[in-house]
Design a protein around this motif. Structure first.
Motif, PDB file in Angstrom:
ATOM      1  N   PHE A   1     -37.028  38.123 -75.340  1.00 34.99           N
ATOM      2  CA  PHE A   1     -38.463  37.560 -75.238  1.00 34.99           C
ATOM      3  C   PHE A   1     -38.625  36.440 -76.142  1.00 34.99           C
ATOM      4  O   PHE A   1     -39.451  35.689 -76.149  1.00 34.99           O
ATOM      5  N   ILE A   2     -37.771  36.339 -77.435  1.00 37.02           N
ATOM      6  CA  ILE A   2     -38.003  35.279 -78.435  1.00 37.02           C
ATOM      7  C   ILE A   2     -36.869  34.450 -78.635  1.00 37.02           C
ATOM      8  O   ILE A   2     -37.086  33.206 -78.688  1.00 37.02           O
ATOM      9  N   ILE A   3     -35.588  34.891 -79.006  1.00 36.96           N
ATOM     10  CA  ILE A   3     -34.550  34.120 -79.336  1.00 36.96           C
ATOM     11  C   ILE A   3     -34.130  33.154 -78.389  1.00 36.96           C
ATOM     12  O   ILE A   3     -33.855  31.786 -78.699  1.00 36.96           O
ATOM     13  N   PRO A   4     -34.400  33.358 -76.902  1.00 34.28           N
ATOM     14  CA  PRO A   4     -33.956  32.187 -76.026  1.00 34.28           C
ATOM     15  C   PRO A   4     -34.886  30.962 -76.124  1.00 34.28           C
ATOM     16  O   PRO A   4     -34.637  29.765 -76.188  1.00 34.28           O
ATOM     17  N   THR A   5     -36.274  31.181 -76.415  1.00 35.36           N
ATOM     18  CA  THR A   5     -37.208  30.446 -76.569  1.00 35.36           C
ATOM     19  C   THR A   5     -36.897  29.583 -77.893  1.00 35.36           C
ATOM     20  O   THR A   5     -36.985  28.201 -77.958  1.00 35.36           O
TER      21      THR A   5
ATOM     22  N   LYS B   1     -43.269  34.907 -67.310  1.00 36.40           N
ATOM     23  CA  LYS B   1     -43.787  35.994 -67.637  1.00 36.40           C
ATOM     24  C   LYS B   1     -43.213  36.677 -68.917  1.00 36.40           C
ATOM     25  O   LYS B   1     -43.745  37.211 -69.985  1.00 36.40           O
ATOM     26  N   ILE B   2     -41.925  36.399 -68.964  1.00 38.12           N
ATOM     27  CA  ILE B   2     -40.878  36.952 -69.925  1.00 38.12           C
ATOM     28  C   ILE B   2     -41.248  35.993 -71.312  1.00 38.12           C
ATOM     29  O   ILE B   2     -41.481  36.775 -72.397  1.00 38.12           O
ATOM     30  N   ARG B   3     -41.516  34.974 -71.160  1.00 38.67           N
ATOM     31  CA  ARG B   3     -41.485  34.108 -72.264  1.00 38.67           C
ATOM     32  C   ARG B   3     -42.941  34.137 -72.966  1.00 38.67           C
ATOM     33  O   ARG B   3     -43.453  34.223 -74.183  1.00 38.67           O
ATOM     34  N   ILE B   4     -44.078  33.846 -72.066  1.00 36.52           N
ATOM     35  CA  ILE B   4     -45.435  33.902 -72.468  1.00 36.52           C
ATOM     36  C   ILE B   4     -45.818  35.147 -72.581  1.00 36.52           C
ATOM     37  O   ILE B   4     -46.577  35.600 -73.603  1.00 36.52           O
ATOM     38  N   LEU B   5     -45.850  36.174 -71.792  1.00 38.62           N
ATOM     39  CA  LEU B   5     -46.555  37.650 -71.911  1.00 38.62           C
ATOM     40  C   LEU B   5     -45.621  38.713 -72.783  1.00 38.62           C
ATOM     41  O   LEU B   5     -45.959  39.041 -73.919  1.00 38.62           O
ATOM     42  N   ASN B   6     -44.456  38.643 -72.329  1.00 42.58           N
ATOM     43  CA  ASN B   6     -43.691  39.560 -73.414  1.00 42.58           C
ATOM     44  C   ASN B   6     -43.310  38.817 -74.438  1.00 42.58           C
ATOM     45  O   ASN B   6     -43.386  39.741 -75.481  1.00 42.58           O
TER      46      ASN B   6
ATOM     47  N   THR C   1     -49.302  27.257 -60.485  1.00 40.80           N
ATOM     48  CA  THR C   1     -49.946  28.417 -61.897  1.00 40.80           C
ATOM     49  C   THR C   1     -49.851  27.325 -63.089  1.00 40.80           C
ATOM     50  O   THR C   1     -49.033  26.285 -63.230  1.00 40.80           O
ATOM     51  N   ASP C   2     -51.299  27.313 -63.514  1.00 40.28           N
ATOM     52  CA  ASP C   2     -51.298  26.478 -64.933  1.00 40.28           C
ATOM     53  C   ASP C   2     -50.874  27.495 -66.017  1.00 40.28           C
ATOM     54  O   ASP C   2     -51.495  28.453 -66.087  1.00 40.28           O
ATOM     55  N   LEU C   3     -49.942  27.193 -66.837  1.00 33.85           N
ATOM     56  CA  LEU C   3     -49.443  27.852 -67.858  1.00 33.85           C
ATOM     57  C   LEU C   3     -50.396  28.304 -68.952  1.00 33.85           C
ATOM     58  O   LEU C   3     -50.410  29.367 -69.462  1.00 33.85           O
ATOM     59  N   ASN C   4     -51.390  27.195 -69.280  1.00 33.46           N
ATOM     60  CA  ASN C   4     -52.435  27.609 -70.226  1.00 33.46           C
ATOM     61  C   ASN C   4     -53.445  28.760 -69.882  1.00 33.46           C
ATOM     62  O   ASN C   4     -53.873  29.424 -70.413  1.00 33.46           O
ATOM     63  N   ASP C   5     -53.626  28.491 -68.555  1.00 40.06           N
ATOM     64  CA  ASP C   5     -54.580  29.595 -67.861  1.00 40.06           C
ATOM     65  C   ASP C   5     -53.896  30.768 -67.745  1.00 40.06           C
ATOM     66  O   ASP C   5     -54.523  31.940 -67.905  1.00 40.06           O
ATOM     67  N   TYR C   6     -52.590  30.928 -67.481  1.00 34.43           N
ATOM     68  CA  TYR C   6     -52.041  32.149 -67.489  1.00 34.43           C
ATOM     69  C   TYR C   6     -51.927  32.562 -68.915  1.00 34.43           C
ATOM     70  O   TYR C   6     -52.103  33.901 -69.001  1.00 34.43           O
TER      71      TYR C   6
ATOM     72  N   VAL D   1     -48.414  30.120 -81.836  1.00 39.13           N
ATOM     73  CA  VAL D   1     -47.153  30.030 -81.616  1.00 39.13           C
ATOM     74  C   VAL D   1     -46.911  29.752 -80.012  1.00 39.13           C
ATOM     75  O   VAL D   1     -46.082  29.198 -79.674  1.00 39.13           O
ATOM     76  N   GLU D   2     -47.721  30.411 -79.428  1.00 42.28           N
ATOM     77  CA  GLU D   2     -47.706  30.181 -77.854  1.00 42.28           C
ATOM     78  C   GLU D   2     -47.909  28.819 -77.429  1.00 42.28           C
ATOM     79  O   GLU D   2     -47.143  28.163 -76.729  1.00 42.28           O
ATOM     80  N   THR D   3     -48.968  28.188 -77.974  1.00 38.69           N
ATOM     81  CA  THR D   3     -49.183  26.982 -77.338  1.00 38.69           C
ATOM     82  C   THR D   3     -48.459  25.528 -78.132  1.00 38.69           C
ATOM     83  O   THR D   3     -48.123  24.798 -77.578  1.00 38.69           O
ATOM     84  N   GLU D   4     -47.843  26.111 -79.265  1.00 39.13           N
ATOM     85  CA  GLU D   4     -47.181  24.969 -79.904  1.00 39.13           C
ATOM     86  C   GLU D   4     -45.713  24.937 -79.436  1.00 39.13           C
ATOM     87  O   GLU D   4     -44.712  23.992 -79.801  1.00 39.13           O
TER      88      GLU D   4
END
Length: 491
Positions: free
Chosen positions: A384-388, A294-299, A348-353, A333-336
């Protein structure tokens, strides 16, 4: 004629669902710090649903706050007997219901009254939604900062603390001295490992006062981790008018939100808990995979669209999703870069999420604003961004998109949009960020010198190079052309 919301008028309301239970039969079991819109659209809604099943009536909420501005909320809610109208909005429909899970709200600043309530054995859970920036975390290390002036104040004035953690600790100490079981402390904020973070804050403050008390907190008090999710914009006159016009209800502070909601919790409540699994809460052994997702993908997705949209003078989030460049930027950005470094999540399928997130962001009824998403980047970017980005660097992956997200934040903090419109202060550290952004216009790496925010990422050559190229591009050709260059793999 509109109906002013109150306990007396509740039976006359037919345009919205109302509580099926008798509110005067409720007794409090939870004290909640941070009675904002998200809490009233999330935890309070789940409890209201449980009460409507005829269960858990000894788990009603008592509000608490520590900021001067909390008194305004308290006064408005008191004027309507602690009731709240929640309006759930989807593209095709809207519905309203009145929640009655709150039965009181302690006066902010009255430390003695708050501590006394926390010492009441009937209170078995203390919960918090105090925002990501309210936990006294050092941005770079993501560890509790015991040197913060608010914390040192509470350590020196333990009889009259002014932070939520000081009050919680004082309440716990009072229970310990009385031989009572400690309450469970439950964070409902968007922070990785929010239970651990909360424990570090409470025990860290205790360590400044009495090391033995700190050890007791660590060994005796439960701090379950949890993941919460529901898009809930701020309330303005717009929402009040929509409620009055569409439902005939006059509410001093209604909450508008999406239909979707999610709550995943570790089942660690030694003093007991309401049967929230009966109303959709997931209890799991380990929340980490869910909150990571949630934090990485949504936030992280919210942060990705906030700054380019803000720089292009886009007001609403759904309008940003209607802009082809912003929507394509988010997807790339999300998918790559983001989804590839998110660990698997059970069932859970992350792409579906992510596809669900896109749909939720695009909901035109919510009225969520770009300014809200862009708020408090100094606390949100390190979560939300820097850890990724750091994970990508450590995996020798590309960081072009994430570096551009960071460069867009820097450009936003300069204080003007591409059209020259002024961006009003939108961060607790706005003056510092604006000064740094102005220096970075001619020397981009100056922005990365904020070691308390960027930590080890600022030392990564691939990120430095990508960030520098992105910020130079934003200043030379603007946001629109820079997004086009990124999407065409020319950045």
């Amino acid at each position: 004629m509109n109906t002013k919301l109150s306990a007396a008028t509740l039976p006359t309301i037919t345009s919205a669902a109302v509580p099926h239970y008798t509110r005067y039969d409720l007794t409090p079991g939870i004290v909640h710090f941070g009675v904002g819109n998200f809490h009233r659209a999330h935890q309070a809604v789940y409890l209201d649903a449980l009460f409507n099943l005829g269960e858990g009536h000894d788990w009603a909420l008592i509000g608490a706050g520590v900021r001067d501005t909390d008194e305004a909320m308290r006064q408005k809610l008191m004027g309507q007997d602690w009731l709240t109208t929640v309006v759930e909005q989807e593209a095709e429909s809207s519905s309203a219901h009145v929640t009655g899970a709150m039965v009181d709200y302690l006066k902010p600043g009255d430390s003695a009254a708050v501590i006394a309530k926390l010492a009441d054995p009937a209170i078995r859970i203390v919960s918090l939604t105090i925002t990501e920036g309210g936990y006294y975390i050092d941005p770079a290390s993501q560890k509790f900062d015991p040197t913060h002036p608010d914390i040192t104040h509470d350590a020196a004035h333990f009889d009259a603390p002014k932070t939520a953690f000081g009050l919680i600790l004082a309440g716990l100490a009072a229970r310990k001295n009385a031989g009572l079981q400690p309450f469970t402390v439950m964070s409902c904020d968007n922070i990785p490992g929010n239970g651990h973070v909360t424990e570090n804050a409470v025990a860290g403050l205790a360590a400044l006062i009495d090391p033995a008390l700190a050890e007791w907190v660590k060994s005796s008090v439960a701090f379950p981790n949890g993941m919460v999710d529901r898009i809930t914009p701020a309330t303005s006159d717009r929402e009040k008018k929509l409620l009055a016009d569409n439902f005939g209800i006059e509410d001093a502070w209604p909450v508008f939100c999406e239909n979707f909601k999610q709550w995943v919790l570790e089942d660690n409540f030694p003093a007991g808990r309401p049967a929230l699994e009966k109303v959709g809460v997931q209890f799991v052994p380990d929340v980490a995979p869910y909150e990571h997702m949630k934090i990485r993908i949504l936030n992280g997705g919210h942060a990705t669209i906030a700054y380019p949209a803000g720089l292009m003078d886009i007001h609403f989030v759904h309008e940003a999703m209607e802009h082809p460049l912003v929507a394509a930027f988010l997807k790339k950005v999300e998918t790559e870069e983001i989804i590839p470094v998110v660990p698997p999540v059970p069932d859970t399928d992350l792409n579906d999420y992510f596809a669900l997130c896109e749909k939720r962001f695009a909901n035109p009824k919510i009225g969520d604003t770009i300014r809200r998403l862009a708020l408090d980047g100094s606390n949100r970017q390190p979560k939300f961004i820097i850890p990724t980005a750091l994970d990508r660097v450590n995996a020798n992956g590309t960081v072009t998109g994430l570096a551009l997200v960071s460069a867009l934040w820097c450009r936003y903090c300069y204080g003007t949009t591409d059209s020259g419109a002024v961006i009003e202060p939108n961060d607790p550290s706005w003056d510092r960020l604006t000064a740094q952004a102005k220096k970075a216009k001619d020397n981009p790496t100056v922005w990365l010198d904020m070691a308390d925010i960027y930590g080890d990422l600022a030392k990564a050559p691939s990120f430095i190079a990508a960030f520098t190229k992105s910020l130079n591009s934003l200043w030379s050709i603007g946001t629109k052309a820079t997004l086009e260059a990124y999407l065409a793999d020319r950045l």
